[in-house]
Design an enzyme around this catalytic site. Structure first.
Site, PDB file in Angstrom:
ATOM      1  N   LYS A 107       2.523 -35.544 -49.652  1.00 23.39           N
ATOM      2  CA  LYS A 107       3.004 -34.161 -49.712  1.00 23.39           C
ATOM      3  C   LYS A 107       2.893 -33.514 -48.346  1.00 23.39           C
ATOM      4  O   LYS A 107       2.028 -33.835 -47.542  1.00 23.39           O
ATOM      5  CB  LYS A 107       2.201 -33.371 -50.739  1.00 23.39           C
ATOM      6  CG  LYS A 107       2.583 -33.752 -52.154  1.00 23.39           C
ATOM      7  CD  LYS A 107       2.370 -32.582 -53.122  1.00 23.39           C
ATOM      8  CE  LYS A 107       2.940 -32.936 -54.477  1.00 23.39           C
ATOM      9  NZ  LYS A 107       1.915 -33.361 -55.430  1.00 23.39           N
ATOM     10  N   SER A 136      -8.355 -38.338 -47.157  1.00 24.72           N
ATOM     11  CA  SER A 136      -8.542 -38.851 -48.517  1.00 24.72           C
ATOM     12  C   SER A 136      -9.117 -40.258 -48.515  1.00 24.72           C
ATOM     13  O   SER A 136      -8.728 -41.104 -47.697  1.00 24.72           O
ATOM     14  CB  SER A 136      -7.206 -38.864 -49.252  1.00 24.72           C
ATOM     15  OG  SER A 136      -7.365 -39.446 -50.521  1.00 24.72           O
ATOM     16  N   ALA A 137     -10.010 -40.508 -49.475  1.00 30.00           N
ATOM     17  CA  ALA A 137     -10.524 -41.867 -49.680  1.00 30.00           C
ATOM     18  C   ALA A 137      -9.418 -42.806 -50.171  1.00 30.00           C
ATOM     19  O   ALA A 137      -9.617 -44.025 -50.202  1.00 30.00           O
ATOM     20  CB  ALA A 137     -11.680 -41.839 -50.675  1.00 30.00           C
ATOM     21  N   ASP A 138      -8.262 -42.239 -50.527  1.00 30.14           N
ATOM     22  CA  ASP A 138      -7.124 -43.098 -50.897  1.00 30.14           C
ATOM     23  C   ASP A 138      -6.820 -44.086 -49.766  1.00 30.14           C
ATOM     24  O   ASP A 138      -6.503 -45.252 -50.019  1.00 30.14           O
ATOM     25  CB  ASP A 138      -5.858 -42.259 -51.151  1.00 30.14           C
ATOM     26  CG  ASP A 138      -5.942 -41.409 -52.420  1.00 30.14           C
ATOM     27  OD1 ASP A 138      -6.950 -41.492 -53.138  1.00 30.14           O
ATOM     28  OD2 ASP A 138      -4.974 -40.661 -52.666  1.00 30.14           O
ATOM     29  N   LYS A 182     -12.327 -34.440 -61.179  1.00 29.33           N
ATOM     30  CA  LYS A 182     -11.456 -35.324 -60.397  1.00 29.33           C
ATOM     31  C   LYS A 182     -12.348 -36.399 -59.789  1.00 29.33           C
ATOM     32  O   LYS A 182     -13.284 -36.087 -59.047  1.00 29.33           O
ATOM     33  CB  LYS A 182     -10.773 -34.481 -59.320  1.00 29.33           C
ATOM     34  CG  LYS A 182      -9.996 -35.267 -58.270  1.00 29.33           C
ATOM     35  CD  LYS A 182      -9.379 -34.298 -57.260  1.00 29.33           C
ATOM     36  CE  LYS A 182      -8.973 -35.011 -55.979  1.00 29.33           C
ATOM     37  NZ  LYS A 182      -8.511 -34.068 -54.948  1.00 29.33           N
ATOM     38  N   GLU A 226      -2.124 -43.310 -62.552  1.00 25.77           N
ATOM     39  CA  GLU A 226      -3.361 -42.545 -62.315  1.00 25.77           C
ATOM     40  C   GLU A 226      -3.500 -41.398 -63.325  1.00 25.77           C
ATOM     41  O   GLU A 226      -2.560 -41.100 -64.077  1.00 25.77           O
ATOM     42  CB  GLU A 226      -3.372 -41.987 -60.887  1.00 25.77           C
ATOM     43  CG  GLU A 226      -2.171 -41.118 -60.580  1.00 25.77           C
ATOM     44  CD  GLU A 226      -2.465 -39.966 -59.634  1.00 25.77           C
ATOM     45  OE1 GLU A 226      -3.511 -39.324 -59.783  1.00 25.77           O
ATOM     46  OE2 GLU A 226      -1.625 -39.702 -58.765  1.00 25.77           O
ATOM     47  N   VAL A 228      -5.826 -41.697 -56.753  1.00 26.35           N
ATOM     48  CA  VAL A 228      -5.173 -42.948 -56.341  1.00 26.35           C
ATOM     49  C   VAL A 228      -6.235 -43.967 -55.932  1.00 26.35           C
ATOM     50  O   VAL A 228      -6.142 -45.156 -56.280  1.00 26.35           O
ATOM     51  CB  VAL A 228      -4.177 -42.675 -55.194  1.00 26.35           C
ATOM     52  CG1 VAL A 228      -3.691 -43.981 -54.557  1.00 26.35           C
ATOM     53  CG2 VAL A 228      -2.997 -41.865 -55.711  1.00 26.35           C
TER      54      VAL A 228
HETATM   55  N1  PSU Z   1      -1.100 -35.944 -54.003  1.00 30.03           N
HETATM   56  C1  PSU Z   1      -0.328 -35.201 -54.778  1.00 30.03           C
HETATM   57  N2  PSU Z   1      -0.777 -34.763 -55.992  1.00 30.03           N
HETATM   58  C2  PSU Z   1      -2.013 -35.095 -56.436  1.00 30.03           C
HETATM   59  C3  PSU Z   1      -2.792 -35.916 -55.616  1.00 30.03           C
HETATM   60  C4  PSU Z   1      -2.311 -36.306 -54.419  1.00 30.03           C
HETATM   61  O1  PSU Z   1       0.793 -34.936 -54.398  1.00 30.03           O
HETATM   62  O2  PSU Z   1      -2.415 -34.685 -57.535  1.00 30.03           O
HETATM   63  C5  PSU Z   1      -4.098 -36.382 -56.118  1.00 30.03           C
HETATM   64  C6  PSU Z   1      -4.050 -37.909 -56.234  1.00 30.03           C
HETATM   65  O3  PSU Z   1      -4.759 -38.315 -57.386  1.00 30.03           O
HETATM   66  C7  PSU Z   1      -4.729 -38.360 -54.979  1.00 30.03           C
HETATM   67  C8  PSU Z   1      -5.763 -37.263 -54.794  1.00 30.03           C
HETATM   68  O4  PSU Z   1      -5.294 -39.623 -55.093  1.00 30.03           O
HETATM   69  O5  PSU Z   1      -5.113 -36.078 -55.173  1.00 30.03           O
HETATM   70  C9  PSU Z   1      -6.260 -37.202 -53.377  1.00 30.03           C
HETATM   71  O6  PSU Z   1      -7.268 -36.245 -53.318  1.00 30.03           O
HETATM   72  P1  PSU Z   1      -8.290 -36.240 -52.071  1.00 30.03           P
HETATM   73  O7  PSU Z   1      -7.481 -35.790 -50.887  1.00 30.03           O
HETATM   74  O8  PSU Z   1      -9.346 -35.275 -52.475  1.00 30.03           O
HETATM   75  O9  PSU Z   1      -8.768 -37.645 -51.944  1.00 30.03           O
HETATM   76 MN    MN Z   2     -10.769 -34.609 -48.969  1.00 29.57          MN
END
Ligand code: PSU
Ligand code: MN
Length: 302
Positions: free
Chosen positions: A158, A139-141, A85, A24, A105
């Site tokens: 994390k 997260s959309a992950d 991002k 990524e 991700v």
């Molecule tokens: N987790 C980490 N470090 C990061 C991210 C996640 O420990 O930098 C990043 C990854 O790219 C992950 C994104 O896909 O943050 C998720 O962000 P959000 O919760 O806004 O979807």
């Molecule tokens: Mn979010």
């Protein structure tokens, strides 16, 4: 033009069935400080090449989603403090506005799968944020992994996230979780988040067996391989807890939320641990890439 643009090297390796590992780029644009970010990005690619596999770092350059960024493109993302991002929903907007973007991700998984890649290494995936029961901040992950048949190697999530809720959502979303040589879900900076998981795999071949069965069943979700940081490299647990509490305090005082919360908390943890969290972050990433290479090789041989 059809998107994403796939580099010749990646396209050829995918079509030959050789091992390819997707990486990524939010880790480059938002996850790590400059100039460490660029160094880590280049070292990650070299690690994969040294093992005889092909790296495919994925990101958006001038609006173009690229699978297999060239070195100059990697450098541009690493040095552009204005890079955004991009999760999946941001990809068409980034394209139309022709901006540079690090892909999360979710976005990386979407693009990797479109390019025919099967294995993706990251540090930690996104998950359910604390307070999500009222904020809906998840997260959309997670939903993307539910519908994208990759293998994703991650050191869990994390500790800034609600780990228990994240594990529940992984269950609801039909995402198989395999601890790598462990039945404890890793906590990114620490080997054990304090939460148990039900299944483990002890070899890359055992992971490949699950992936092969998933594909035979026509199941469309990713297999999440939860790979703990080696005990000798993890963050001291007291330091970890103190840094986390401080980071939350700061976020609350400044009213940070939404997609800014992750980079904000990580930045504060880095400061509070005097860079130790950064060293752990890099170790986690290297360790996950090593396992992803072995899984990609096992799948290529299966
Ligand atoms: N987790 C980490 N470090 C990061 C991210 C996640 O420990 O930098 C990043 C990854 O790219 C992950 C994104 O896909 O943050 C998720 O962000 P959000 O919760 O806004 O979807
Ligand atoms: Mn979010």
């Amino acid at each position: 033009m059809s998107l994403p643009v796939v580099s010749d090297e990646v396209r050829q390796a995918v079509s030959d069935g050789r091992p390819v590992v997707a990486l990524e780029s939010t880790i480059i644009t938002h996850g790590l400080p400059r100039p460490t970010n660029g160094e880590v990005a280049r070292t990650a690619e070299q690690q994969i090449r040294d093992a005889g596999a092909v790296p495919a770092t994925i990101g958006v350059v001038d609006g173009v989603a690229v699978v297999g960024l060239a070195e100059a493109q990697l450098d541009r993302l690493a040095s552009d403090s204005g890079a955004v991002k991009a999760s999946v929903r941001d990809l068409p907007i980034a394209a139309a506005k022709r901006v540079n973007a690090g892909t999360t991700v979710a976005a990386t998984s979407f693009l990797a799968h479109r390019a025919g890649i099967r294995v993706f290494a990251t540090g930690g995936i996104g998950g359910v944020h604390h307070g999500a029961a009222t904020s809906f901040d998840e997260s959309a992950d997670l939903v993307t992994l539910a519908a994208t048949p990759l293998v994703v190697v991650s050191a869990g999530v994390k500790s800034i996230l609600d780990v228990a809720a994240t594990l529940e959502r992984l269950e609801t979303l039909n995402i198989p979780v395999l601890g790598y040589r462990t039945l404890r879900f890793p906590g990114f900076y620490v080997a054990d988040s304090g939460h148990a998981i039900e299944h483990s795999a002890d070899t890359p071949e055992a992971v490949a067996d699950v992936v092969t069965a998933r594909d035979a069943l026509g199941l469309r979700s990713a297999v999440l391989v939860a790979n703990p940081v080696p005990a000798a490299e993890q963050l001291d647990s007291q330091l970890h807890e103190r840094a986390l509490a401080e980071a939350w305090q700061q976020a609350r005082e400044r009213g940070v939320g939404g997609h800014e919360i992750t980079p904000f908390l990580l930045d504060h943890i880095r400061t509070a641990t005097e860079g130790q969290s950064l060293a752990v972050n890099i170790a986690v990433y290297r360790n996950n890439i090593a396992l992803a290479i072995d899984i990609a090789s096992a799948l290529a041989a299966a």
